[in-house]
Design an enzyme around this catalytic site. Structure first.
Site, mmCIF file in Angstrom:
data_model
loop_
_atom_site.group_PDB
_atom_site.id
_atom_site.type_symbol
_atom_site.label_atom_id
_atom_site.label_comp_id
_atom_site.label_asym_id
_atom_site.label_seq_id
_atom_site.Cartn_x
_atom_site.Cartn_y
_atom_site.Cartn_z
ATOM 1 C CG ASP A 111 -112.867 18.005 69.518
ATOM 2 O OD1 ASP A 111 -112.517 17.692 70.673
ATOM 3 O OD2 ASP A 111 -112.632 19.114 69.015
ATOM 4 C CG LEU A 112 -115.704 15.032 64.724
ATOM 5 C CD1 LEU A 112 -115.294 14.873 63.271
ATOM 6 C CD2 LEU A 112 -117.055 15.734 64.818
#
Length: 412
Positions: A189-190
């Site tokens: 996600d990051l």
């Protein structure tokens, strides 16, 4: 205002921040998309976060733990606070015609729109890229999805954990004799959020030359595949499937974790033959003169026998003793901190990596981006749900009566 332990550098530019004047409409939620828009907000963009009435971003309810205001009792979930500072929050029901019209009006005056709906999810509301570029040809429409806008699996939703498994990342993470492990934070996600930010900034630069926006398409799976880096390249070069090596490195050794006499552990990051010779001097064993270990390729080939020797030797002294000796010799090494120890490091404090906000109980992890002329600033804590709805609607020209009508219909 930011409460920090050091002053920010003075700005040498006309604007105090790099992205001042850029307006971002944020329709994303949870982690990946909001992580991107927080970076933009930290850099000075005006970010308007659009949330569902009453419920809001679901991470508002992902607690405990929370930051609690002692005066009001209001709680801010730590998860929500992770990626939502420096933003405004408005509530709009985009499933209604009136709500859709509000988003179109906002998009007409925005530079960037960020969304992480499933592919085609916004088309039924007339809020997809093709629909909105007709009202704003300069709009940069950034989509972050599980599998991208094209391909046989584009229609599927995406989740960090599942993508870690699909991409092969979990297959190379964890002990060699145990089950696959996910990374301790949602790295896909990051990482995808960072890729989206880069794409948005590139599109802004392109628009400066063309006057026209474009669609930025970033997928969790694509980002995770890119994260395989040298491990993925090893497979392409050799045709062999990489395996889990625990804390060892597939291309370099000794480059891993070792246990010590006091039941502690440290990292030895020996990256070349010169450093290995220094390790040998520290441990008092001329292993670098042995043909099996004299070069890195030889050490990798004879990894198991080398580790048997080193594992036994490193258990003869404490962690601090080994770290002192290795650091004095110029060998890269370090302790393994827990999170509390890491956040307490003087270096972390000196770099303003923990920040607070005036009038808010929230403390946050700071931005790693340090700009000398247009520095990051932390001007507002993560907003309460819908805290800026009225102000934003008024700035769009809506009267108090019109706003109240929208509230009565639960559209905002």
């Amino acid at each position: 205002m930011l409460n920090s332990q050091s002053t920010e550098p003075e700005s040498t530019g006309q604007n105090s921040q790099a992205l001042s004047g850029i307006k971002v409409l944020d329709l994303s939620r949870v982690l990946a998309g909001p992580s991107s828009t927080q970076i933009l907000a930290d850099l000075g963009a005006e970010v308007i976060k659009v949330e569902r009435p009453v419920v809001g971003d679901e991470t508002r309810h992902w607690n405990p733990p929370s930051f609690i205001d002692d005066n009001t009792g209001e709680q801010t979930a730590a998860y929500f606070a992770t990626v939502n500072r420096n933003k405004k929050s408005i509530t709009v029901d985009i499933t209604t015609p009136e709500g859709q019209q509000l988003i179109r009006q906002l998009a007409a005056d925005s530079d960037v729109l960020v969304e992480n709906f499933k592919v085609g999810g916004l088309k039924k509301y007339g809020l997809d890229y093709d629909s909105l570029k007709s009202v704003n040809k300069r709009l940069i429409y950034a989509s972050l999805t599980g599998f991208g806008q094209t391909g046989p699996e584009a229609h599927k939703p995406g989740y960090d954990y599942i993508i870690q498994g699909l991409s092969g990342l979990m297959s190379i993470t964890g002990p060699s004799d145990g089950e696959p492990h996910k990374v301790g934070v949602a790295v896909v996600d990051l990482f995808a959020g960072l890729q989206l930010t880069v794409g948005i900034q590139a599109a802004l630069l392109a628009r400066a030359n063309t006057g026209v926006g474009q669609h930025v398409d970033v997928a969790l799976l694509d980002s995770a595949i890119a994260m395989l880096a040298n491990i993925g390249m090893n497979q392409l070069a050799s045709g062999k499937t990489p395996t889990r090596l625990g804390n060892a490195h597939p291309n370099i050794t000794p480059y891993q974790v070792y246990a010590t006499a006091d039941d502690s552990h440290f990292i030895l990051a020996c990256g070349n033959d010169v450093q290995f010779a220094k390790v040998c001097a520290v441990i008092g064993k001329p292993l670098h003169e042995d043909s099996r270990y004299s070069s890195n390729p030889s050490r990798v080939e004879n990894r198991d026998s080398l580790q048997q020797v080193l594992t036994g030797l490193f258990k003869t002294k404490t962690r601090e003793q080994w770290l002192k000796l290795l650091q004095q010799a110029g060998v890269p090494c370090g302790p393994i901190h827990n999170v509390t120890e890491a956040l307490a490091m003087p270096q972390v404090q000196a770099r303003d990596m923990i920040v607070s906000f005036e009038g808010s109980p929230v403390r946050a992890l700071g931005s790693p981006i340090k700009l000398s002329g247009t520095p990051v600033s932390y001007h507002s804590a993560p907003p309460a749900l819908g805290a800026d709805t009225e102000a934003v609607l008024q700035s769009m020209g809506l009267s108090d009566e019109q706003i109240q009508q929208l509230r009565d219909k639960q559209i905002v």
